[in-house]
Every structure is written in C-alpha cells, then in structure tokens.
Design an enzyme around this catalytic site. Structure first.
Site, PDB file in Angstrom:
ATOM      1  N   HIS A 171       2.061  -9.184   1.585  1.00  0.00           N
ATOM      2  CA  HIS A 171       3.430  -9.381   2.078  1.00  0.00           C
ATOM      3  C   HIS A 171       3.633  -8.741   3.455  1.00  0.00           C
ATOM      4  O   HIS A 171       3.103  -7.677   3.734  1.00  0.00           O
ATOM      5  CB  HIS A 171       4.451  -8.775   1.106  1.00  0.00           C
ATOM      6  CG  HIS A 171       4.445  -9.426  -0.238  1.00  0.00           C
ATOM      7  ND1 HIS A 171       4.900 -10.711  -0.457  1.00  0.00           N
ATOM      8  CD2 HIS A 171       4.013  -8.976  -1.446  1.00  0.00           C
ATOM      9  CE1 HIS A 171       4.773 -11.013  -1.743  1.00  0.00           C
ATOM     10  NE2 HIS A 171       4.226  -9.983  -2.354  1.00  0.00           N
TER      11      HIS A 171
ATOM     12  N   ASP B 244      -0.688  -6.364  -3.844  1.00  0.00           N
ATOM     13  CA  ASP B 244       0.521  -5.546  -3.696  1.00  0.00           C
ATOM     14  C   ASP B 244       0.246  -4.069  -3.958  1.00  0.00           C
ATOM     15  O   ASP B 244       1.134  -3.331  -4.375  1.00  0.00           O
ATOM     16  CB  ASP B 244       1.608  -6.022  -4.683  1.00  0.00           C
ATOM     17  CG  ASP B 244       2.226  -7.341  -4.266  1.00  0.00           C
ATOM     18  OD1 ASP B 244       1.883  -7.854  -3.186  1.00  0.00           O
ATOM     19  OD2 ASP B 244       3.048  -7.867  -5.039  1.00  0.00           O
TER      20      ASP B 244
ATOM     21  N   ASP C 228       4.729 -14.773  -7.538  1.00  0.00           N
ATOM     22  CA  ASP C 228       4.574 -15.041  -6.106  1.00  0.00           C
ATOM     23  C   ASP C 228       3.119 -14.926  -5.650  1.00  0.00           C
ATOM     24  O   ASP C 228       2.807 -15.143  -4.477  1.00  0.00           O
ATOM     25  CB  ASP C 228       5.499 -14.121  -5.267  1.00  0.00           C
ATOM     26  CG  ASP C 228       5.325 -12.651  -5.559  1.00  0.00           C
ATOM     27  OD1 ASP C 228       4.917 -12.289  -6.682  1.00  0.00           O
ATOM     28  OD2 ASP C 228       5.597 -11.832  -4.653  1.00  0.00           O
ATOM     29  N   HIS C 229       2.212 -14.627  -6.589  1.00  0.00           N
ATOM     30  CA  HIS C 229       0.776 -14.563  -6.287  1.00  0.00           C
ATOM     31  C   HIS C 229      -0.026 -15.643  -7.009  1.00  0.00           C
ATOM     32  O   HIS C 229      -1.161 -15.928  -6.626  1.00  0.00           O
ATOM     33  CB  HIS C 229       0.216 -13.174  -6.645  1.00  0.00           C
ATOM     34  CG  HIS C 229       0.843 -12.082  -5.840  1.00  0.00           C
ATOM     35  ND1 HIS C 229       0.193 -11.416  -4.834  1.00  0.00           N
ATOM     36  CD2 HIS C 229       2.104 -11.577  -5.863  1.00  0.00           C
ATOM     37  CE1 HIS C 229       1.017 -10.539  -4.276  1.00  0.00           C
ATOM     38  NE2 HIS C 229       2.181 -10.617  -4.889  1.00  0.00           N
TER      39      HIS C 229
ATOM     40  N   HIS D 127       1.707 -11.614 -10.875  1.00  0.00           N
ATOM     41  CA  HIS D 127       3.089 -11.904 -10.486  1.00  0.00           C
ATOM     42  C   HIS D 127       3.225 -13.328  -9.926  1.00  0.00           C
ATOM     43  O   HIS D 127       2.337 -13.804  -9.205  1.00  0.00           O
ATOM     44  CB  HIS D 127       3.587 -10.868  -9.477  1.00  0.00           C
ATOM     45  CG  HIS D 127       3.889  -9.547 -10.116  1.00  0.00           C
ATOM     46  ND1 HIS D 127       3.889  -8.343  -9.435  1.00  0.00           N
ATOM     47  CD2 HIS D 127       4.210  -9.237 -11.406  1.00  0.00           C
ATOM     48  CE1 HIS D 127       4.187  -7.365 -10.271  1.00  0.00           C
ATOM     49  NE2 HIS D 127       4.387  -7.872 -11.462  1.00  0.00           N
TER      50      HIS D 127
ATOM     51  N   HIS E 120      -3.288 -10.137  -9.044  1.00  0.00           N
ATOM     52  CA  HIS E 120      -2.478  -9.769 -10.210  1.00  0.00           C
ATOM     53  C   HIS E 120      -1.561 -10.919 -10.572  1.00  0.00           C
ATOM     54  O   HIS E 120      -1.469 -11.898  -9.832  1.00  0.00           O
ATOM     55  CB  HIS E 120      -1.713  -8.464  -9.968  1.00  0.00           C
ATOM     56  CG  HIS E 120      -0.649  -8.539  -8.914  1.00  0.00           C
ATOM     57  ND1 HIS E 120      -0.916  -8.773  -7.589  1.00  0.00           N
ATOM     58  CD2 HIS E 120       0.703  -8.424  -8.999  1.00  0.00           C
ATOM     59  CE1 HIS E 120       0.215  -8.778  -6.906  1.00  0.00           C
ATOM     60  NE2 HIS E 120       1.216  -8.582  -7.734  1.00  0.00           N
TER      61      HIS E 120
ATOM     62  N   HIS F 293       0.533  -0.851  -9.262  1.00  0.00           N
ATOM     63  CA  HIS F 293       1.601  -1.853  -9.100  1.00  0.00           C
ATOM     64  C   HIS F 293       1.735  -2.623 -10.421  1.00  0.00           C
ATOM     65  O   HIS F 293       2.827  -2.751 -10.972  1.00  0.00           O
ATOM     66  CB  HIS F 293       1.272  -2.783  -7.939  1.00  0.00           C
ATOM     67  CG  HIS F 293       2.212  -3.945  -7.798  1.00  0.00           C
ATOM     68  ND1 HIS F 293       3.551  -3.794  -7.536  1.00  0.00           N
ATOM     69  CD2 HIS F 293       1.994  -5.280  -7.895  1.00  0.00           C
ATOM     70  CE1 HIS F 293       4.120  -4.996  -7.483  1.00  0.00           C
ATOM     71  NE2 HIS F 293       3.199  -5.910  -7.706  1.00  0.00           N
TER      72      HIS F 293
HETATM   73 ZN   LIG Z   1       3.281  -8.026  -7.339  1.00  0.00          ZN
END
Ligand SMILES: [Zn+2]
Length: 231
Positions: free
Chosen positions: A143, A105, A34-35, A32, A30, A88
């Site tokens: 995570h 996530d 941090d990905h 985001h 996805h 998410h």
């Molecule tokens: Zn995420």
C-alpha cells in the site's frame, strides 16, 4: 509476469494487455480481500501456480508455502524464499529474493500493518527480522501509505533529519504522481519508528504520550502500535 497480492483482476489484466505480458504465477502474502480479491478471476482459464501461506485456506492457492520454502519462477529467472512474518495476520508470509522483498502488509514505508489476527510480539519479531536484511533490499509493500505514515512518524520521533529528508522526497514524488515505493531496508531502519523502538527519541515520545516509560523495545513497539491506531 507474476502478480503479488492482486486485489483487483482488472488492474492486472489491463497491465498484461498493455505490456504484452503473460501471467505465469501469483504470490499471496495473506488472506485479506484487498490482496486476494482478483485471484479467482485471474486463474480462470490459466493453469498457473498460486503461492500463499500454508497455514490458512485461501481460495485459489494451489502451492501452499511455509518458512524456507522456495518459490521458483523459471519463466522470470527468479527464485524467492518464503519468510513467515506473523503479526498483521497470524499466518502472513513474505517473499524474498536477493535485493527484493515483497512484504504485504507487514512493513510499510515509515509504518507497519495493524494487528488484525497476530500479536504485538509477533509483529515486533517479524519487523526486527526484516530490518536485518541487507540495506539495499528493495521493499515492495502493498500500500502507498507513506505520507500518512510519515505524519505519525513525526509525532513518534520528532527529531529525525533522515525522516524529514525522506518526507520531502515523498512529497515531491506524490506531487509528480509517482509512487514512493519501493523503499529500501536501509532507509526504513533510519526513518521507520516501528523499527526504531530502541531509539531514545522514540522511547521519549512514547513515554510522553502514554505517561509510562516503556521497559524495552517490545513494550515501546506495543505502545507505538496502539498509539498509531488512534492517531
Ligand atoms: Zn492486510
């Protein structure tokens, strides 16, 4: 080697160089930051496939995938299937090979992602789908939230010996500087309150917290997700 959700290119480059490996593909679950934060840097100077959800535009993705699409990684002798698991985010995907799940996530050990674009019914359905995978499927979430999730899981289902055993194991792993991941689907079915929203212990804890007895698994899940947001 393939990288899944590389939030930071430097971490991947260091691992490649330490291990003497070559990056052959990137898989994105996805959008985001941090990905995906490391994607553009990693693809610079490399002609490699970058898989990601077709339903949204993500910089660097050149192999958009949707439900059922195959992700072939011949250099690694691996083939994944794409699962659409919204909740998410609205367009989140997961990648499944026999015995291996990369779920971003969506599902964490003892927890799940927050609702950041998708809806509670979507995430409830996505988690139910993942929970039906074979018990020995390794769960590679993105995570290391396990201990924090277990603290909430204890409130959400006070009497669960399997969860207590997993917590003791995770505390020992973290104390030794090791990850608690991957988990397994079979374990998550036993310890994860978000997969246990039809269990009496979870229903009772939600009823005590909200003052209302949830009518069904979805209502229990929705209340549980909202409770965790403020826990
Ligand atoms: Zn995420």
């Amino acid at each position: 080697m393939a990288a899944v959700d590389p939030g930071d290119a430097a971490v991947v480059e260091r691992y490649l160089s330490e291990q003497g490996l070559r990056l052959v593909a990137i898989l994105i679950t996805h959008h985001h930051p941090d990905h995906v934060g490391g994607v553009l840097e990693l693809v610079a100077g490399r002609d490699i496939p970058v898989y990601g959800p077709a339903a949204e535009a993500i910089d660097g993705v050149n192999r958009p995938v949707a439900e059922g699409d195959a992700v072939d990684l011949p250099e690694l002798g691996a083939r994944f299937a794409t699962l659409e698991v919204p909740g998410h985010t609205r367009t989140h995907v997961a990648y499944l090979a026999p015995g291996v799940l990369f779920c971003g996530d969506t599902l964490f050990s003892a927890g799940c992602g927050r609702l950041l674009g998708g809806t509670a019914p979507q995430l409830h359905d996505s988690l139910r789908r993942l929970a039906e995978l074979p018990a020995d499927t390794a769960v590679y979430c993105t995570h290391e939230y396990t201990l924090a999730n277990l603290a909430f899981a204890r409130a959400a289902e006070p009497g669960n010996p399997a969860r207590d055993a997993w917590q003791a194991e995770c505390e020992a792993l973290r104390a030794a500087g090791r990850p608690t991941l991957p988990s397994r689907i079979g374990r998550e079915r036993e310890v994860n309150p978000f997969l246990r929203t039809a269990e009496p212990g979870v229903i009772e804890a939600v009823a005590a917290h909200t003052g209302t007895r949830p009518a069904d698994s979805l209502a229990c899940f929705t209340a549980l997700r909202a409770w965790k947001d403020v826990f």
